[in-house]
Scaffold this active site. Sequence first.
Site, short mmCIF file in Angstrom:
data_model
loop_
_atom_site.label_atom_id
_atom_site.label_comp_id
_atom_site.label_asym_id
_atom_site.label_seq_id
_atom_site.Cartn_x
_atom_site.Cartn_y
_atom_site.Cartn_z
N CYS A 97 0.81 -1.22 0.00
CA CYS A 97 0.00 0.00 0.00
C CYS A 97 0.85 1.27 0.00
CB CYS A 97 -0.96 0.07 1.17
SG CYS A 97 -2.09 1.44 0.98
N CYS A 152 -6.53 2.38 -2.99
CA CYS A 152 -5.82 2.91 -1.84
C CYS A 152 -6.69 3.98 -1.20
CB CYS A 152 -4.49 3.49 -2.33
SG CYS A 152 -3.47 4.09 -1.00
#
Length: 453
Positions: A205, A385
């Site tokens: 991430c 995200c």
Amino acid sequence: MLGSTTSSRLFRKAVTCATTGKVQTRSLASVAQTASLQPTAKGHKVVVVGGGAAGLSVGHQLLRSGKFGAGSIAIVDPAEYHHYQPGWTFVGGGVKSKEELRRPLGSLIDPKLKHYQEGVVSFHPEKNTITLSNGDALNYDHLVVAPGIKINLDAIDGLQDALKDPASLVSTIYSYDYCDKVFSSIQKLKQGTAIFTQPTGVVKCAGAPQKIMWLALDYWKGQKLYQPGQASPINVVFATGLPVMFGVPKYSQALNKLREERGVAAMFEHDLVSVKSNIATFKSPHSKELVKKSFDFLHVAPKMGPHKFVSDSVLSNELGYLDVNEETLRHKDYDNVWGLGDAAALPTSKTAAAITAQAPVLVKNLLQAIDGAESSNKYDGYTSCPLTTEYGKVMLAEFKYGQELKETFGGMLGIDQAVPRRAFYYMKRDFFPWVYYKSMVKGTWQGPKGWST
Ligand code: UQ1
């Protein structure tokens, strides 16, 4: 030269890897041939390496296809606990406890799946086996490799010691052990320089290193320790190995605007290499010498990389990641080997949201392979995200291969997902962790595509 009469099963090619020099023996054994293998006592139709988001999703989706009996599918993972890692940003921000985000791994595995609580030592795809840490070999018709990647705290000199030191305000959300030290450090800082780092290279991430910065900044703002655009007791620096705030231009521009409005100093293309007492040292292409910067608070996104048992194996590419086809998720050299998740060489951001798109593609292609058909399902690189930009607001980045946007809500009523919103925040804080444990790891949630049976 091999004659045309040579069966593909006997056809082996020795490939010398240009960078490692290791000789890789690669089998082109076809699925039809491997499927005829008689399972041994420790044999399974499908062996899934990894009980993370990817391994559990695939294992349970395969089971739900109805094509496998009890014990036909195995999951191999030595871990005692499964962690909802996307939640660790909220632990760092003081919104959640780390304990509430984990479950005993065994409790998440359907009893019809055989669970080996062991590590993997080596892969032997030419023999359709893997070797476990207890020395046992497991035999498979199909192998799904999803062990994730490793957080290399050792790769930054002095980091481990600084993290362990309860008196230092050095922390990271990228570790179960230290994610709660992040919030206590945020609370302890009353003045000085706070640095948030993001390394060059692969990270889980890519937005998380700044998500925690935005939460911390908001916290300090609430304490009147930080006022954007004014001289404040605390000043904030974002030191990233990248030349931009984010890999996708639309979100990068929006985040950079936030950064400027909020008075956060940027050190672009600065990669943290060491931490010694209150000095952080960076490598940068802009400077011949190492760049030293003193800090009073340091949040580190560590270096990450493949597990050794993956990078040492013939299944990996020259960078150590599983050498799978980017669309079908099938191994490029071994037809009965598949890979997904963080360990796979897929040029997209490594997130749980990506798994919601990868798992169904892999499962459908694997079922087709069992039926002797070609893979017709393709992963488009979808990933997402949800960037916390303050307490109560999230910018929902969603994109696919080539940094192309793939926004779920973008088409609706002119919603711009680069604008931080309250609804996205509650989705990230409450809905995703709920749907993750309730449905996703059980194989019944496919992200933006919704629920499946
Ligand atoms: C998602 O499916 C998911 O998994 C449960 C997440 O958890 C980490 C996410 O962050 C995101 C963004 C998704 C994608 C789903 C939608 C509805 C946008």
